[in-house]
Write an enzyme that holds these catalytic residues in place. Structure first.
Site, PDB file in Angstrom:
ATOM      1  N   TYR A   1     -14.526 -15.151 -42.029  1.00 28.49           N
ATOM      2  CA  TYR A   1     -14.061 -15.742 -43.279  1.00 28.49           C
ATOM      3  C   TYR A   1     -14.828 -17.005 -43.654  1.00 28.49           C
ATOM      4  CZ  TYR A   1     -10.000 -12.626 -42.883  1.00 28.49           C
ATOM      5  OH  TYR A   1      -9.185 -11.538 -42.791  1.00 28.49           O
TER       6      TYR A   1
ATOM      7  N   ASP B   1      -8.169  -2.779 -31.132  1.00 24.70           N
ATOM      8  CA  ASP B   1      -7.629  -1.489 -31.546  1.00 24.70           C
ATOM      9  C   ASP B   1      -6.453  -1.081 -30.669  1.00 24.70           C
ATOM     10  OD1 ASP B   1      -9.549  -1.437 -29.560  1.00 24.70           O
ATOM     11  OD2 ASP B   1     -10.452   0.448 -30.175  1.00 24.70           O
TER      12      ASP B   1
ATOM     13  N   LYS C   1     -12.727  -7.881 -29.143  1.00 20.91           N
ATOM     14  CA  LYS C   1     -13.455  -6.604 -29.187  1.00 20.91           C
ATOM     15  C   LYS C   1     -14.692  -6.744 -28.305  1.00 20.91           C
ATOM     16  CE  LYS C   1     -13.878  -2.345 -30.771  1.00 20.91           C
ATOM     17  NZ  LYS C   1     -12.979  -1.279 -30.275  1.00 20.91           N
TER      18      LYS C   1
END
Length: 368
Positions: A143, A233, A200
């Site tokens: 962001y 995930d 991740k």
């Protein structure tokens, strides 16, 4: 008498309606606990774009920096939606004020109010006992990274044809990860002493750095806290599969943005969830929901997330623990009596117990 100055940012949509109920509760708390609150209102988001052609005017920033805390309602709406990078967007106001105030930590509690357990789309036995705190890093990651969009010249594309190309940069510095990790471990020490770090690391280099730093901080300073790693995930799946097993969840900016909204839905309504953004400057408190422009002005918006944001303000910025506990008890009592706004009513709710924005605020004040 203790005195605190609060910067009010009503923003857009239902924002002015719900922030009025937050002020109503603050005034009642002040009268009961012998505390004085004063307010300075300023523009942010779409309202600021209309008035000043920017989502975060300098005057708003000055007011926020001079306050003891900031209470925000909501920003955004279809009126200001655009994909043109040259035009201001309401969300830039929110991102900008977090950056300018040095607010690098977002705390979002996710709890089940017993009276609303049936509102969850998950089975009652799955949501029973859900009480987690999501700790999200706020000023790094995608962001705030470098970004651009441009046209490739002929011959540069994969097929040798011209076309648009865009990129966003995901970047984290070691110190940014260290400070958010400490916030998470400190929060866990006051709770059930378990931290789940979400990344991740099987794909992203930033996540590998994230995991290394979180583990180092844990090993050097917080060995009394249980730490587990989850890939994002898998975390998204486990939040639905076993939400009651989580205590403190810490993660980077974009993952936190997504997972906190997923966790919020476990409770059955975004209209019940508050959040706090903490860091170097005045802390900012806001509900987790959006501006709901489709019901703006109708007087039916749920103000409880805004009121619970006031509870967090009392607790984290002003150290008024007894007052914060009073607000929490008042909200719980109102719900236990069967009072609902339209977004949280169920088939068993009596028609005369469904109330509007102002009436719900009045009920909370009455219990205070």
């Amino acid at each position: 008498m203790a005195s605190y100055r609060i910067c009010l940012l009503p923003g857009d949509g239902i924002g002015p309606e719900i922030i009025a109920e937050g002020v109503k509760v603050l005034d009642a708390v002040g009268a009961k606990h012998g505390v004085s609150f004063s307010y300075d209102e300023a523009l942010i988001g779409g309202a600021a774009i209309d008035a000043c052609a920017t989502a975060l005017p300098e005057a708003t920033l000055a007011t926020a920096k001079g306050a003891d805390a900031v209470l925000l309602a909501a920003v955004g709406g279809p009126k200001w939606d655009t994909t043109d990078p040259a035009k201001p967007r309401p969300e830039q106001g929110l991102l900008g004020i977090r950056k300018e105030l040095g607010l690098y930590t977002n705390l979002r509690p996710v709890q089940i109010f017993p009276a609303l357990a049936e509102a969850s789309t998950l089975k009652p036995e799955v949501v029973d006992g859900v009480d987690m705190m999501i700790v999200r890093e706020l000023t790094g990651g995608l962001y705030f990274g470098e970004r651009a969009r441009f046209y490739d010249e002929p011959g540069c594309g994969s097929q040798g044809t011209p076309g648009q190309r865009a990129y966003d940069t995901l970047e984290y510095r070691e110190y940014e990860i260290e400070r958010i990790a400490r916030q998470a471990f400190e929060a866990a020490r006051k709770r059930k002493k378990k931290v789940t770090s979400v990344d991740k690391a099987n794909v992203l280099e930033t996540s590998r750095l994230w995991r290394e730093v979180v583990h180092r901080v844990h090993e050097q300073e917080y060995v009394d806290i249980e730490l587990e790693d989850l890939l994002v995930d898998n975390a998204a799946m486990q939040l639905i599969n076993r939400p009651a097993d989580f205590d403190v969840v810490v993660t980077e900016n974009m993952f936190g943005d997504i997972l906190s909204d997923e966790a919020a839905q476990i409770t059955g309504s975004l209209g019940m969830l508050a959040s706090a953004s903490l860091g170097d400057g005045a802390a900012l408190y806001e509900p987790s929901h959006g501006s709901a422009p489709d019901i703006a002005g109708a007087g039916v918006a749920n103000p409880l997330a805004q009121i619970l944001s006031v509870e967090m303000m009392l607790r984290y910025s002003f150290n008024l623990t007894a007052a914060a506990d009073d607000v929490r008890r008042a909200v719980t009592a109102v719900l236990d009596e069967g009072w609902r706004t339209s977004d949280i009513k169920d088939a068993g709710t009596a028609a005369d117990r469904v109330v509007g924005t102002a009436a719900m605020g009045d009920l909370v004040v009455a219990h205070l």
